[in-house]
Write a protein that holds these residues in place. Structure first.
Motif, PDB file in Angstrom:
ATOM      1  N   ASP A  92      -1.879  47.258 -34.880  1.00 26.28           N
ATOM      2  CA  ASP A  92      -3.132  46.758 -34.311  1.00 26.28           C
ATOM      3  C   ASP A  92      -2.868  45.523 -33.445  1.00 26.28           C
ATOM      4  O   ASP A  92      -3.462  45.364 -32.367  1.00 26.28           O
ATOM      5  N   LEU A  93      -1.975  44.649 -33.903  1.00 25.80           N
ATOM      6  CA  LEU A  93      -1.626  43.471 -33.108  1.00 25.80           C
ATOM      7  C   LEU A  93      -0.971  43.872 -31.789  1.00 25.80           C
ATOM      8  O   LEU A  93      -1.136  43.192 -30.771  1.00 25.80           O
ATOM      9  N   ALA A  94      -0.240  44.981 -31.818  1.00 26.33           N
ATOM     10  CA  ALA A  94       0.437  45.451 -30.609  1.00 26.33           C
ATOM     11  C   ALA A  94      -0.544  45.892 -29.533  1.00 26.33           C
ATOM     12  O   ALA A  94      -0.151  46.059 -28.365  1.00 26.33           O
ATOM     13  N   GLU A  95      -1.806  46.075 -29.886  1.00 28.63           N
ATOM     14  CA  GLU A  95      -2.833  46.358 -28.874  1.00 28.63           C
ATOM     15  C   GLU A  95      -3.198  45.113 -28.071  1.00 28.63           C
ATOM     16  O   GLU A  95      -3.883  45.199 -27.061  1.00 28.63           O
ATOM     17  N   LEU A  96      -2.782  43.936 -28.576  1.00 32.32           N
ATOM     18  CA  LEU A  96      -2.863  42.656 -27.853  1.00 32.32           C
ATOM     19  C   LEU A  96      -4.267  42.094 -27.715  1.00 32.32           C
ATOM     20  O   LEU A  96      -4.506  41.197 -26.895  1.00 32.32           O
ATOM     21  N   GLY A  97      -5.186  42.591 -28.533  1.00 30.54           N
ATOM     22  CA  GLY A  97      -6.517  41.999 -28.507  1.00 30.54           C
ATOM     23  C   GLY A  97      -6.499  40.527 -28.889  1.00 30.54           C
ATOM     24  O   GLY A  97      -7.314  39.732 -28.395  1.00 30.54           O
ATOM     25  N   PHE A  98      -5.562  40.128 -29.745  1.00 30.17           N
ATOM     26  CA  PHE A  98      -5.488  38.723 -30.166  1.00 30.17           C
ATOM     27  C   PHE A  98      -5.153  37.808 -28.984  1.00 30.17           C
ATOM     28  O   PHE A  98      -5.535  36.630 -28.980  1.00 30.17           O
ATOM     29  N   VAL A  99      -4.437  38.329 -27.983  1.00 31.16           N
ATOM     30  CA  VAL A  99      -4.116  37.514 -26.809  1.00 31.16           C
ATOM     31  C   VAL A  99      -5.389  37.275 -25.991  1.00 31.16           C
ATOM     32  O   VAL A  99      -5.672  36.150 -25.572  1.00 31.16           O
ATOM     33  N   ASP A 100      -6.168  38.324 -25.779  1.00 30.50           N
ATOM     34  CA  ASP A 100      -7.418  38.170 -25.040  1.00 30.50           C
ATOM     35  C   ASP A 100      -8.374  37.215 -25.751  1.00 30.50           C
ATOM     36  O   ASP A 100      -9.115  36.474 -25.100  1.00 30.50           O
ATOM     37  N   ARG A 101      -8.349  37.232 -27.092  1.00 33.31           N
ATOM     38  CA  ARG A 101      -9.266  36.385 -27.870  1.00 33.31           C
ATOM     39  C   ARG A 101      -8.683  35.009 -28.160  1.00 33.31           C
ATOM     40  O   ARG A 101      -9.316  34.204 -28.847  1.00 33.31           O
ATOM     41  N   CYS A 102      -7.465  34.750 -27.653  1.00 32.30           N
ATOM     42  CA  CYS A 102      -6.804  33.449 -27.846  1.00 32.30           C
ATOM     43  C   CYS A 102      -6.654  33.118 -29.328  1.00 32.30           C
ATOM     44  O   CYS A 102      -6.921  31.988 -29.767  1.00 32.30           O
ATOM     45  N   GLU A 103      -6.211  34.087 -30.103  1.00 32.61           N
ATOM     46  CA  GLU A 103      -6.015  33.911 -31.535  1.00 32.61           C
ATOM     47  C   GLU A 103      -4.535  33.695 -31.856  1.00 32.61           C
ATOM     48  O   GLU A 103      -3.670  33.873 -30.998  1.00 32.61           O
ATOM     49  N   SER A 104      -4.279  33.333 -33.100  1.00 33.55           N
ATOM     50  CA  SER A 104      -2.909  33.081 -33.547  1.00 33.55           C
ATOM     51  C   SER A 104      -2.426  34.199 -34.450  1.00 33.55           C
ATOM     52  O   SER A 104      -3.205  34.811 -35.180  1.00 33.55           O
ATOM     53  N   VAL A 105      -1.109  34.444 -34.394  1.00 35.24           N
ATOM     54  CA  VAL A 105      -0.438  35.346 -35.324  1.00 35.24           C
ATOM     55  C   VAL A 105       0.632  34.527 -36.028  1.00 35.24           C
ATOM     56  O   VAL A 105       1.496  33.936 -35.376  1.00 35.24           O
ATOM     57  N   LEU A 106       0.570  34.475 -37.347  1.00 34.11           N
ATOM     58  CA  LEU A 106       1.498  33.672 -38.132  1.00 34.11           C
ATOM     59  C   LEU A 106       2.319  34.586 -39.034  1.00 34.11           C
ATOM     60  O   LEU A 106       1.766  35.315 -39.870  1.00 34.11           O
ATOM     61  N   TRP A 107       3.636  34.565 -38.838  1.00 30.54           N
ATOM     62  CA  TRP A 107       4.558  35.321 -39.690  1.00 30.54           C
ATOM     63  C   TRP A 107       5.177  34.326 -40.668  1.00 30.54           C
ATOM     64  O   TRP A 107       5.878  33.406 -40.247  1.00 30.54           O
ATOM     65  N   ILE A 108       4.930  34.513 -41.945  1.00 27.83           N
ATOM     66  CA  ILE A 108       5.396  33.574 -42.957  1.00 27.83           C
ATOM     67  C   ILE A 108       6.270  34.321 -43.961  1.00 27.83           C
ATOM     68  O   ILE A 108       5.867  35.353 -44.504  1.00 27.83           O
ATOM     69  N   GLY A 109       7.475  33.814 -44.198  1.00 28.96           N
ATOM     70  CA  GLY A 109       8.359  34.458 -45.159  1.00 28.96           C
ATOM     71  C   GLY A 109       9.759  33.891 -45.100  1.00 28.96           C
ATOM     72  O   GLY A 109      10.080  33.082 -44.216  1.00 28.96           O
ATOM     73  N   PRO A 110      10.622  34.312 -46.014  1.00 35.33           N
ATOM     74  CA  PRO A 110      11.991  33.794 -46.043  1.00 35.33           C
ATOM     75  C   PRO A 110      12.781  34.212 -44.820  1.00 35.33           C
ATOM     76  O   PRO A 110      12.391  35.106 -44.070  1.00 35.33           O
ATOM     77  N   SER A 111      13.919  33.569 -44.638  1.00 32.82           N
ATOM     78  CA  SER A 111      14.763  33.870 -43.484  1.00 32.82           C
ATOM     79  C   SER A 111      15.333  35.281 -43.575  1.00 32.82           C
ATOM     80  O   SER A 111      15.621  35.781 -44.663  1.00 32.82           O
ATOM     81  N   GLY A 112      15.493  35.921 -42.410  1.00 31.40           N
ATOM     82  CA  GLY A 112      16.177  37.202 -42.337  1.00 31.40           C
ATOM     83  C   GLY A 112      15.337  38.427 -42.570  1.00 31.40           C
ATOM     84  O   GLY A 112      15.866  39.540 -42.595  1.00 31.40           O
TER      85      GLY A 112
END
Length: 272
Positions: A92-112
């Motif tokens: 769904d994020l790959a549809e890029l609606g978040f870019v048009d809406r000026c929203e944030s995407v946060l990836w949280i997790g351990p390294s690797g």
């Protein structure tokens, strides 16, 4: 087509700045003869090929401006290695609606676990969709900000980072602890300038509760986080998630060509 007519056609194509059409003219003529195309069909074929070639050139230019360390694609990500990840949410994020809406995407997790791969993959999609993208590693970015504080160019740096449609900051929180008060203030200023004006993607191994202590000056970090998570898409990997980096079978894509630094003119996006 007679040789003289063919040469004149190529010259006129070049005068009209139809570079790709001129370069591929012989191939177009060969296919037209093989398929017995009429003049209108041949003209349509040449025009379509020129448009596609220009689109690819523009995409390559945006990929270069983005300064990705490598080219990663969603198609190359093996979701089976990370069953904890919501594949539908990522697509769904790959549809890029978040870019048009000026929203944030946060990836949280351990390294690797593949946070950087996914962040770059979304950035590549955005470049292909005619968005302006910029990728930053948090630590080199922090060093540049320190330098800008010293030589009084901070305003120029912030203006540059406020410009892209999508700004990706990778490995936030992995920087050495020094001059934290200054960094927190600049981080808050950057988030404030892009708030509801541009999209963010951030990757980090820190939970939100650790951001104030890691980045310094809670009075400035906390409001910055509040702006980031307003309407944000937060995707979290568990602490025991598999190392995607260790399991990845295929290597990264080729590095984009380096570009010369300097002022860039801001071109309007074509309607999609």
């Amino acid at each position: 087509m007679a040789s003289e007519e063919r040469d004149r056609l190529e010259q006129n194509l070049r005068r009209l700045a139809l570079r790709h059409a001129a370069q591929d003219l012989d191939e177009h003529l060969r296919q037209a003869a093989q398929l017995k195309l009429g003049h209108l069909a041949l003209l349509a074929r040449i025009a379509e090929a020129e448009v596609l070639a220009r689109q690819q050139t523009a995409t390559d230019r945006r990929l270069g401006h983005a300064e990705f360390p490598e080219i990663c694609r969603l198609e190359d990500y093996d979701f089976k290695q990370q069953p904890c990840l919501d594949r539908k949410a990522v697509l769904d994020l790959a549809e890029l609606g978040f870019v048009d809406r000026c929203e944030s995407v946060l990836w949280i997790g351990p390294s690797g676990v593949g946070k950087t791969h996914l962040a770059i993959a979304l950035g590549v999609r955005a470049c292909q969709a005619n968005y302006r993208v910029r990728f930053l590693r948090a630590y080199p970015w922090l060093k540049r900000l320190y330098a800008s504080l010293a030589d009084d160019t901070l305003e120029e740096v912030l203006a540059e980072l406020a410009e892209p449609d999508l700004l990706i900051i990778d490995e936030l929180g992995n920087s050495p602890r020094k001059a934290e008060e200054e960094f927190a203030g600049v981080f808050f200023e950057l988030v404030t300038r892009r708030y509801r004006r541009g999209a963010f993607i951030l990757t980090t191994n820190l939970g939100f509760e650790n951001w104030p202590s890691a980045l310094g000056a809670p009075s400035q970090v906390t409001p910055a986080v509040d702006r980031l998570i307003e309407g944000a898409h937060i995707l979290t990997f568990p602490p025991d998630a598999k190392s995607y980096r260790a399991e990845r079978k295929s290597g990264p894509g080729p590095l984009p060509k380096k570009r010369r630094r300097g002022a860039r003119r801001r071109a309007p996006r074509a309607p999609r």
